[in-house]
Design a protein around this motif. Structure first.
Motif, PDB file in Angstrom:
ATOM      1  N   UNK A  38     -39.714  43.869 -66.041  1.00  0.00           N
ATOM      2  CA  UNK A  38     -41.167  44.049 -65.949  1.00  0.00           C
ATOM      3  C   UNK A  38     -41.569  45.222 -65.066  1.00  0.00           C
ATOM      4  N   UNK A  39     -40.653  45.645 -64.195  1.00  0.00           N
ATOM      5  CA  UNK A  39     -40.972  46.782 -63.324  1.00  0.00           C
ATOM      6  C   UNK A  39     -39.665  47.411 -62.871  1.00  0.00           C
ATOM      7  N   UNK A  40     -39.575  48.770 -62.970  1.00  0.00           N
ATOM      8  CA  UNK A  40     -38.353  49.417 -62.499  1.00  0.00           C
ATOM      9  C   UNK A  40     -38.116  49.051 -61.031  1.00  0.00           C
ATOM     10  N   UNK A  41     -36.860  48.873 -60.650  1.00  0.00           N
ATOM     11  CA  UNK A  41     -36.542  48.480 -59.277  1.00  0.00           C
ATOM     12  C   UNK A  41     -36.467  49.687 -58.340  1.00  0.00           C
ATOM     13  N   UNK A  42     -36.201  50.884 -58.869  1.00  0.00           N
ATOM     14  CA  UNK A  42     -36.109  52.067 -58.010  1.00  0.00           C
ATOM     15  C   UNK A  42     -37.508  52.480 -57.553  1.00  0.00           C
ATOM     16  N   UNK A  43     -37.611  53.027 -56.313  1.00  0.00           N
ATOM     17  CA  UNK A  43     -38.928  53.339 -55.732  1.00  0.00           C
ATOM     18  C   UNK A  43     -39.797  54.245 -56.614  1.00  0.00           C
ATOM     19  N   UNK A  44     -39.204  55.253 -57.242  1.00  0.00           N
ATOM     20  CA  UNK A  44     -40.004  56.176 -58.046  1.00  0.00           C
ATOM     21  C   UNK A  44     -40.565  55.490 -59.301  1.00  0.00           C
ATOM     22  N   UNK A  45     -39.702  54.741 -59.983  1.00  0.00           N
ATOM     23  CA  UNK A  45     -40.143  54.030 -61.185  1.00  0.00           C
ATOM     24  C   UNK A  45     -41.184  52.973 -60.851  1.00  0.00           C
ATOM     25  N   UNK A  46     -40.958  52.285 -59.741  1.00  0.00           N
ATOM     26  CA  UNK A  46     -41.878  51.255 -59.285  1.00  0.00           C
ATOM     27  C   UNK A  46     -43.260  51.882 -58.982  1.00  0.00           C
ATOM     28  N   UNK A  47     -43.250  53.006 -58.297  1.00  0.00           N
ATOM     29  CA  UNK A  47     -44.492  53.697 -57.949  1.00  0.00           C
ATOM     30  C   UNK A  47     -45.248  54.127 -59.208  1.00  0.00           C
ATOM     31  N   UNK A  48     -44.508  54.646 -60.195  1.00  0.00           N
ATOM     32  CA  UNK A  48     -45.137  55.030 -61.478  1.00  0.00           C
ATOM     33  C   UNK A  48     -45.812  53.823 -62.133  1.00  0.00           C
ATOM     34  N   UNK A  49     -45.099  52.705 -62.179  1.00  0.00           N
ATOM     35  CA  UNK A  49     -45.638  51.510 -62.823  1.00  0.00           C
ATOM     36  C   UNK A  49     -46.901  51.034 -62.100  1.00  0.00           C
ATOM     37  N   UNK A  50     -46.872  51.035 -60.778  1.00  0.00           N
ATOM     38  CA  UNK A  50     -48.023  50.523 -60.009  1.00  0.00           C
ATOM     39  C   UNK A  50     -49.262  51.403 -60.221  1.00  0.00           C
ATOM     40  N   UNK A  51     -49.068  52.727 -60.244  1.00  0.00           N
ATOM     41  CA  UNK A  51     -50.191  53.631 -60.539  1.00  0.00           C
ATOM     42  C   UNK A  51     -50.869  53.244 -61.840  1.00  0.00           C
ATOM     43  N   UNK A  52     -50.048  52.999 -62.867  1.00  0.00           N
ATOM     44  CA  UNK A  52     -50.612  52.719 -64.192  1.00  0.00           C
ATOM     45  C   UNK A  52     -51.174  51.311 -64.309  1.00  0.00           C
ATOM     46  N   UNK A  53     -50.666  50.394 -63.496  1.00  0.00           N
ATOM     47  CA  UNK A  53     -51.290  49.067 -63.417  1.00  0.00           C
ATOM     48  C   UNK A  53     -52.747  49.228 -62.969  1.00  0.00           C
ATOM     49  N   UNK A  54     -52.944  50.000 -61.897  1.00  0.00           N
ATOM     50  CA  UNK A  54     -54.311  50.197 -61.398  1.00  0.00           C
ATOM     51  C   UNK A  54     -55.142  51.043 -62.359  1.00  0.00           C
ATOM     52  N   UNK A  55     -54.521  52.028 -62.984  1.00  0.00           N
ATOM     53  CA  UNK A  55     -55.268  52.871 -63.928  1.00  0.00           C
ATOM     54  C   UNK A  55     -55.760  52.046 -65.112  1.00  0.00           C
ATOM     55  N   UNK A  56     -54.911  51.128 -65.597  1.00  0.00           N
ATOM     56  CA  UNK A  56     -55.318  50.274 -66.720  1.00  0.00           C
ATOM     57  C   UNK A  56     -56.553  49.469 -66.342  1.00  0.00           C
ATOM     58  N   UNK A  57     -56.545  48.917 -65.129  1.00  0.00           N
ATOM     59  CA  UNK A  57     -57.619  48.020 -64.718  1.00  0.00           C
ATOM     60  C   UNK A  57     -58.847  48.764 -64.211  1.00  0.00           C
ATOM     61  N   UNK A  58     -58.621  49.784 -63.360  1.00  0.00           N
ATOM     62  CA  UNK A  58     -59.760  50.359 -62.644  1.00  0.00           C
ATOM     63  C   UNK A  58     -60.277  51.659 -63.262  1.00  0.00           C
TER      64      UNK A  58
END
Lengths: 217, 217
Positions: free
Chosen positions: A86-106
């Motif tokens: 559900x989310x990449x475990x490496x810091x860079x992949x994780x950061x990318x996913x979190x940005x897009x989580x917020x972009x989808x919602x906000x």
């Protein structure tokens, strides 16, 4: 017994079925193959126990052990930390996913939900306020189109960011709002053809259909 | 040289000054006493370099070493993981803060931003669509009122959840939308009297005022 319990309404009217937000959580849980049970709270009479878990009287919430989490975004982030599916475990992949989580919602849903609500409620009357959100949504979609034309999923492998973005865009598509955005439409089709989505949607529809049977009994 | 760079517009019109979203990030950085520099991008002409960092052509974004993050919610979560002054480090406190981060953005701002945009743009014309968002916001505020009446901050100590929720409610208060919610109003007053907010707001105002001077030179 699974330690994950997803709570949704016991019943909702026809119109929102297939779009109630427990679907986002079901979808993620199916993607990760995490075992869970589904619990219900009354739609018609929302009591103190409901508000203790969800302060706005909405659904869903998720109980994981002794932690209770509301907000589909927060639940998905929590599940993302439980499963690398559900989310990449490496810091860079994780950061990318979190940005897009917020972009989808906000960024996207902030424009698309008002747009869709006007349609759900029959208020798409061409008034300046409605027109404002037509333009606002069009602008956001214009920027999403090249993003989704250039990649399969938002943050590398499929992630919770895609669960959210695809669910947000799926509602726009439902009201024929993606006719000028072929890449967005293809993304929605790609995401919603995943077995985990198909099962999650079928499970939600069955859950509310069972409630109809109980009501009419 | 600080490893944190916050990018905002070089100039914005009078109306949104004091409410541009770089303020949320400035506020959090001041709370955590993290050193940072502020960079600018043109408001009038948004180029490919801008869209590479912020796919919607908006601000802010934050660069931390070799990571570039957009979406104020994602930036604040990132900073929360850098400083215990912004997010509790224990799992339970962290989970509480994250729930309220999403609630601020996706439950409250989802209702308040359309409401405020109608006022910013002079579209608060009493049409059914506008009335719908008046009622939507009122319902959300009705549920926030007992929450904020019963606690000082949302997740125990002051956290990024409060930066977001207070910033969201501050805009509602700006348009006199909290007259029936004394606990929400007191919360906004409590949050915006913090030295970190006062400095962040003053810095944003000074940033755009300097741009006026440069424009008229």
């Amino acid at each position: 017994m699974p330690d994950l319990t997803l709570t949704t309404f016991n019943w909702v009217p026809e119109l929102p079925r297939g779009f109630v937000r427990d679907l986002r959580v079901r979808w993620a849980l199916e993607e990760a193959a995490l075992p869970y049970r589904v619990a219900s709270v009354p739609f018609d009479d929302r009591g103190a126990a409901h508000f203790a878990h969800q302060p706005f009287g909405q659904v869903p919430w998720l109980i994981d052990g002794d932690t209770s989490i509301f907000e589909s975004g927060a639940i998905l982030l929590h599940l993302g930390e439980r499963s690398a599916k559900l989310m990449p475990a490496d810091p860079r992949g994780r950061s990318e996913a979190i940005k897009w989580v917020f972009a989808a919602l906000n960024s996207v849903e902030m424009a698309s939900l008002p747009w869709a609500l006007f349609r759900f409620t029959g208020n798409d009357d061409g008034s300046p306020a409605v027109k404002f959100f037509d333009d606002f949504l069009k602008l956001r979609l214009k920027h999403m189109e090249p993003v989704l034309g250039a990649r399969e999923w938002l943050a590398g492998p499929f992630s919770v960011a895609d669960v959210l973005m695809a669910d947000v865009l799926r509602l726009v598509d439902h009201f024929d709002g993606l006719t000028e955005q072929p890449a967005c439409r293809a993304y929605v089709a790609r995401a919603t053809s995943r077995p985990a989505f198909v099962k999650a949607r079928a499970d939600q529809m069955a859950h509310f259909a069972a409630a109809d049977t109980a009501r009419s009994a």
